[in-house]
Design a protein around this motif. Structure first.
Motif, PDB file in Angstrom:
ATOM      1  N   UNK A   5      58.774  66.680  39.149  1.00 18.72           N
ATOM      2  CA  UNK A   5      58.420  67.446  40.345  1.00 18.72           C
ATOM      3  C   UNK A   5      59.466  67.247  41.429  1.00 18.72           C
ATOM      4  N   UNK A   6      59.871  66.026  41.678  1.00 12.96           N
ATOM      5  CA  UNK A   6      60.867  65.744  42.715  1.00 12.96           C
ATOM      6  C   UNK A   6      62.233  66.322  42.346  1.00 12.96           C
ATOM      7  N   UNK A   7      62.572  66.242  41.068  1.00 16.89           N
ATOM      8  CA  UNK A   7      63.851  66.794  40.609  1.00 16.89           C
ATOM      9  C   UNK A   7      63.902  68.298  40.853  1.00 16.89           C
ATOM     10  N   UNK A   8      62.823  68.986  40.520  1.00 16.61           N
ATOM     11  CA  UNK A   8      62.802  70.434  40.730  1.00 16.61           C
ATOM     12  C   UNK A   8      62.841  70.767  42.221  1.00 16.61           C
ATOM     13  N   UNK A   9      62.178  69.971  43.051  1.00 13.64           N
ATOM     14  CA  UNK A   9      62.224  70.207  44.500  1.00 13.64           C
ATOM     15  C   UNK A   9      63.656  70.100  45.011  1.00 13.64           C
ATOM     16  N   UNK A  10      64.371  69.083  44.548  1.00  7.11           N
ATOM     17  CA  UNK A  10      65.748  68.890  44.999  1.00  7.11           C
ATOM     18  C   UNK A  10      66.675  69.980  44.465  1.00  7.11           C
ATOM     19  N   UNK A  11      66.462  70.382  43.217  1.00  6.81           N
ATOM     20  CA  UNK A  11      67.381  71.318  42.568  1.00  6.81           C
ATOM     21  C   UNK A  11      67.090  72.769  42.917  1.00  6.81           C
ATOM     22  N   UNK A  12      65.809  73.127  42.991  1.00  2.00           N
ATOM     23  CA  UNK A  12      65.430  74.530  43.140  1.00  2.00           C
ATOM     24  C   UNK A  12      64.855  74.883  44.514  1.00  2.00           C
ATOM     25  N   UNK A  13      64.526  73.884  45.319  1.00  3.70           N
ATOM     26  CA  UNK A  13      63.940  74.160  46.626  1.00  3.70           C
ATOM     27  C   UNK A  13      62.451  73.923  46.676  1.00  3.70           C
ATOM     28  N   UNK A  14      61.754  74.205  45.577  1.00  3.47           N
ATOM     29  CA  UNK A  14      60.339  73.865  45.426  1.00  3.47           C
ATOM     30  C   UNK A  14      60.096  73.487  43.972  1.00  3.47           C
ATOM     31  N   UNK A  15      59.019  72.744  43.756  1.00  2.00           N
ATOM     32  CA  UNK A  15      58.631  72.411  42.385  1.00  2.00           C
ATOM     33  C   UNK A  15      58.330  73.679  41.597  1.00  2.00           C
ATOM     34  N   UNK A  16      57.619  74.614  42.227  1.00  2.26           N
ATOM     35  CA  UNK A  16      57.250  75.842  41.530  1.00  2.26           C
ATOM     36  C   UNK A  16      58.473  76.636  41.094  1.00  2.26           C
ATOM     37  N   UNK A  17      59.479  76.722  41.949  1.00  4.24           N
ATOM     38  CA  UNK A  17      60.682  77.464  41.565  1.00  4.24           C
ATOM     39  C   UNK A  17      61.305  76.863  40.311  1.00  4.24           C
ATOM     40  N   UNK A  18      61.293  75.539  40.212  1.00  2.00           N
ATOM     41  CA  UNK A  18      61.806  74.887  39.013  1.00  2.00           C
ATOM     42  C   UNK A  18      60.942  75.155  37.799  1.00  2.00           C
ATOM     43  N   UNK A  54      58.932  84.925  45.501  1.00  2.72           N
ATOM     44  CA  UNK A  54      58.841  83.659  44.774  1.00  2.72           C
ATOM     45  C   UNK A  54      60.182  82.920  44.768  1.00  2.72           C
ATOM     46  N   UNK A  55      60.930  83.150  45.830  1.00  2.23           N
ATOM     47  CA  UNK A  55      62.188  82.435  46.053  1.00  2.23           C
ATOM     48  C   UNK A  55      61.974  81.491  47.233  1.00  2.23           C
ATOM     49  N   UNK A  56      62.312  80.220  47.101  1.00  2.40           N
ATOM     50  CA  UNK A  56      61.966  79.269  48.163  1.00  2.40           C
ATOM     51  C   UNK A  56      63.031  79.139  49.245  1.00  2.40           C
ATOM     52  N   UNK A  57      62.574  78.819  50.456  1.00  2.03           N
ATOM     53  CA  UNK A  57      63.496  78.206  51.392  1.00  2.03           C
ATOM     54  C   UNK A  57      63.984  76.920  50.723  1.00  2.03           C
ATOM     55  N   UNK A  58      65.231  76.540  50.825  1.00  2.00           N
ATOM     56  CA  UNK A  58      66.246  76.998  51.784  1.00  2.00           C
ATOM     57  C   UNK A  58      67.162  78.110  51.284  1.00  2.00           C
ATOM     58  N   UNK A  59      66.826  78.796  50.187  1.00  2.00           N
ATOM     59  CA  UNK A  59      67.737  79.807  49.653  1.00  2.00           C
ATOM     60  C   UNK A  59      67.812  81.019  50.579  1.00  2.00           C
ATOM     61  N   UNK A  60      68.996  81.546  50.721  1.00  4.58           N
ATOM     62  CA  UNK A  60      69.229  82.657  51.649  1.00  4.58           C
ATOM     63  C   UNK A  60      68.382  83.870  51.299  1.00  4.58           C
ATOM     64  N   UNK A  61      68.175  84.105  50.001  1.00  5.68           N
ATOM     65  CA  UNK A  61      67.401  85.268  49.572  1.00  5.68           C
ATOM     66  C   UNK A  61      65.976  85.231  50.111  1.00  5.68           C
ATOM     67  N   UNK A  62      65.409  84.034  50.207  1.00  7.64           N
ATOM     68  CA  UNK A  62      64.042  83.911  50.716  1.00  7.64           C
ATOM     69  C   UNK A  62      63.954  84.396  52.158  1.00  7.64           C
ATOM     70  N   UNK A  63      64.882  83.936  52.978  1.00 10.65           N
ATOM     71  CA  UNK A  63      64.895  84.364  54.374  1.00 10.65           C
ATOM     72  C   UNK A  63      65.162  85.864  54.476  1.00 10.65           C
ATOM     73  N   UNK A  64      66.094  86.360  53.671  1.00  8.79           N
ATOM     74  CA  UNK A  64      66.450  87.777  53.739  1.00  8.79           C
ATOM     75  C   UNK A  64      65.242  88.658  53.436  1.00  8.79           C
TER      76      UNK A  64
END
Length: 214
Positions: free
Chosen positions: A54-67, A143-153
């Motif tokens: 769970x922590x690895x996916x949070x760090x790599x993808x922005x959220x656990x779910x995104x991973x 379903x794209x997490x912050x901090x990714x630019x696409x999420x904000x866009x």
């Protein structure tokens, strides 16, 4: 903090968890426990391995779910409903916060990596149900997490806000990098571990900070 630093702001964007309420409420402890349970059950892992993943996916993808979506094809809506099925009894109405947010000139929105339903439930528990003009969740960001630019866009396009005339309040400094790059005024809610060029202001008193702006 000069009030005129925010004189141009027409849209006020707030994160939800650990931003609109203090971390001491510890809602995220419940969410993390339910995330671990989901990972354990769906992937057949024990608790230590599930926690690490769970922590690895949070760090790599922005959220656990995104991973989980990227690596395992997890269906997002069922996951979001499960992990946000939490006890909100520790969340008390905050009339001072409600008044401070309501007094801000312009549009007020919430943008969270949690679900829209979670945002609705927590803001209601805080007594903020009628304060915000819109609530945006993970699903609204495609379903794209912050901090990714696409999420904000995605969310900013849906809302129609102009970043150069907006401010962002977040408890995670990494989620302020893109807003800063877009020209937003950025506020870290909490205690900064070290200075960051993309953070304009830091406060551990959101109500007091907002009161000085209106």
């Amino acid at each position: 903090m000069p009030r005129n630093a925010f004189s141009h702001v027409e849209t006020w964007v707030f994160d939800l968890d650990d931003t609109l309420y203090r971390p001491e409420v510890r809602l995220f402890d419940q969410i993390e426990a339910r995330m671990n349970a989901w990972v354990m059950e769906s992937l057949g892992l024990d608790l230590p391995r599930a926690t690490r993943l769970r922590r690895h996916y949070w760090e790599l993808y922005g959220t656990t779910l995104a991973g989980l979506m990227a690596e395992h094809g997890t269906e997002p809506d069922a996951y979001l409903a499960a992990v946000h099925d939490i006890d909100l009894s520790a969340v008390a109405p905050d009339p001072d916060l409600a008044a401070a947010v309501a007094a801000l000139p312009g549009r007020k929105i919430v943008f969270t990596n949690g679900s829209r339903a979670h945002a609705r439930n927590v803001t209601a528990a805080l007594g903020l149900g009628g304060v915000f003009d819109a609530l945006y969740g993970f699903e609204d960001a495609g379903y794209t997490p912050k901090p990714r630019e696409e999420a904000f866009a995605r969310v900013f396009a849906t809302d129609g806000l102009a970043p150069a005339r907006a401010a962002m309040f977040e408890d995670a400094a990494r989620n302020l990098a893109v807003p800063h790059g877009l020209g937003m005024r950025t506020v870290l809610v909490g205690t900064a571990v070290e200075p960051a060029a993309h953070v304009h202001h830091v406060t551990d008193d959101l109500v007091g900070f907002l009161a000085r702006l209106s």
